[in-house]
Design a protein around this motif. Structure first.
Motif, PDB file in Angstrom:
ATOM      1  N   LEU A   1       0.829  -1.207   0.000  1.00  0.00           N
ATOM      2  CA  LEU A   1       0.000   0.000   0.000  1.00  0.00           C
ATOM      3  C   LEU A   1       0.863   1.256   0.000  1.00  0.00           C
ATOM      4  O   LEU A   1       0.566   2.231  -0.703  1.00  0.00           O
ATOM      5  N   GLU A   2       1.937   1.225   0.779  1.00  0.00           N
ATOM      6  CA  GLU A   2       2.840   2.376   0.813  1.00  0.00           C
ATOM      7  C   GLU A   2       3.479   2.599  -0.550  1.00  0.00           C
ATOM      8  O   GLU A   2       3.600   3.742  -1.015  1.00  0.00           O
ATOM      9  N   HIS A   3       3.852   1.510  -1.216  1.00  0.00           N
ATOM     10  CA  HIS A   3       4.459   1.622  -2.541  1.00  0.00           C
ATOM     11  C   HIS A   3       3.451   2.165  -3.562  1.00  0.00           C
ATOM     12  O   HIS A   3       3.798   2.968  -4.440  1.00  0.00           O
ATOM     13  N   LEU A   4       2.189   1.744  -3.438  1.00  0.00           N
ATOM     14  CA  LEU A   4       1.138   2.211  -4.337  1.00  0.00           C
ATOM     15  C   LEU A   4       0.645   3.610  -3.967  1.00  0.00           C
ATOM     16  O   LEU A   4      -0.118   4.213  -4.720  1.00  0.00           O
ATOM     17  N   GLU A   5       1.042   4.092  -2.798  1.00  0.00           N
ATOM     18  CA  GLU A   5       0.585   5.369  -2.261  1.00  0.00           C
ATOM     19  C   GLU A   5      -0.924   5.377  -2.057  1.00  0.00           C
ATOM     20  O   GLU A   5      -1.623   6.358  -2.321  1.00  0.00           O
ATOM     21  N   ILE A   6      -1.427   4.261  -1.573  1.00  0.00           N
ATOM     22  CA  ILE A   6      -2.830   4.128  -1.183  1.00  0.00           C
ATOM     23  C   ILE A   6      -2.847   3.892   0.322  1.00  0.00           C
ATOM     24  O   ILE A   6      -2.187   2.976   0.817  1.00  0.00           O
ATOM     25  N   ALA A   7      -3.562   4.719   1.047  1.00  0.00           N
ATOM     26  CA  ALA A   7      -3.576   4.568   2.506  1.00  0.00           C
ATOM     27  C   ALA A   7      -4.143   3.211   2.909  1.00  0.00           C
ATOM     28  O   ALA A   7      -3.607   2.524   3.778  1.00  0.00           O
ATOM     29  N   ARG A   8      -5.231   2.827   2.263  1.00  0.00           N
ATOM     30  CA  ARG A   8      -5.899   1.557   2.538  1.00  0.00           C
ATOM     31  C   ARG A   8      -7.015   1.401   1.513  1.00  0.00           C
ATOM     32  O   ARG A   8      -7.377   2.367   0.839  1.00  0.00           O
TER      33      ARG A   8
END
Length: 312
Positions: A277-284
């Motif tokens: 998620l961090e790599h995708l820049e999606i919080a959740r």
């Protein structure tokens, strides 16, 4: 000054291209018919006998970068679904992605909210929201040496957007400008440059008064182009709306769809999931349904029609 639409004609080669077709051209600001172009996708299944499904992601990044990033999400899902192989499919532009939705070609979608509203009418249903709503907002980017003091200074100026249907990076900002007293279509010139990064780079090169984007690609640009980013500044930003959706085609097995949804919603509770998620820049991934998207989008579109004009 009338608005115009421009597509970039730079020819690129991308990893994972499954086929190459002649590119359709966009005339004026309307949607072109029967948009065709390269189909970018991950490699087919590994021969294990698992059923194959395609997840089409709208142009958050250029196809190569999108395949690299979201290919990891596909691998994550495939490893946890056991009897299913998920492949990522990218598109050469927004219109190409939207034509796939109309044709019901992908099994799963990750569209922006405006595309999600359209997809609901073509037999897809929302199973999750990709990220927090607060992060879905438009950003106006300018060179530090040519920052407009007020929106009124944009009269007669060129503004660069990724695409007419880029919700956070075109439609939301156009509504915001209209709320500040600008007749966006008559008093500014809209140029659609094909991608988020191109909109930012157009501002840096001085090809427009402002490049318009949203937080995710702006953060990525700051990492990958630190020198250029240091010469740019966010001048204004819009209020948030609702973030991108994850959707499933309505003829898929309910058991399979429920499994995909559970894996996505559980990612924030797993070490590997949090790292991805961090790599995708999606919080959740958050729970969501079609009613929530219809409510948010219909209110927005009413305002857009009233203050900007016809929908793209």
């Amino acid at each position: 000054m009338a608005s115009i639409c421009i597509l970039p004609f730079t020819r690129r080669r991308f990893l994972g291209a499954a086929a190459a077709w002649p590119l359709g051209l966009l005339a004026g600001c309307g949607r072109h018919e029967q948009t065709v172009g390269p189909v970018y996708q991950t490699a087919p299944g590994d021969g294990s006998g698992a059923a194959s499904y395609r997840l089409a992601v709208h142009p958050l990044h250029n196809p190569t970068k999108l395949l690299q990033r979201y290919g990891e999400l596909a691998d994550y899902l495939s490893a946890r679904l056991e009897t299913a192989h998920i492949g990522i499919e990218a598109s050469n532009d927004y219109a190409h992605f939207e034509d796939k939705v109309v044709g019901r070609a992908p099994h799963l979608l990750l569209p922006n909210p405006y595309q999600a509203l359209r997809a609901l009418d073509h037999g897809y249903r929302v199973i999750a929201e990709a990220g927090d709503s607060a992060d879905f907002r438009g950003l106006f980017i300018a060179r530090r040496d040519r920052v407009p003091a007020t929106p009124a200074e944009l009269r007669g100026q060129v503004l660069c957007y990724p695409a007419p249907t880029a919700l956070a990076a075109a439609m939301l900002p156009q509504l915001w400008l209209a709320q500040q007293g600008l007749d966006v279509r008559a008093e500014t010139q809209s140029v659609y440059v094909g991608s988020q990064e191109s909109a930012i780079l157009s501002a840096h090169r001085g090809e427009c008064a402002l490049g318009v984007t949203w937080p995710l690609p702006w953060r990525a640009f700051q990492r990958t182009h630190p020198t250029e980013a240091a010469e740019l500044v966010v001048v204004w930003e819009t209020d948030p709306l609702i973030n991108n959706a994850v959707m499933a085609r309505d003829d898929l097995s309910p058991v399979f769809v429920a499994s995909v949804r559970k894996v996505l919603l559980d990612m924030a509770t797993q070490d590997a999931g949090r790292a991805l998620l961090e790599h995708l820049e999606i919080a959740r991934f958050n729970p969501a349904d079609g009613a929530r998207y219809r409510d948010a989008m219909e209110r927005f579109l009413d305002d857009y029609r009233a203050k900007v004009g016809d929908l793209p």
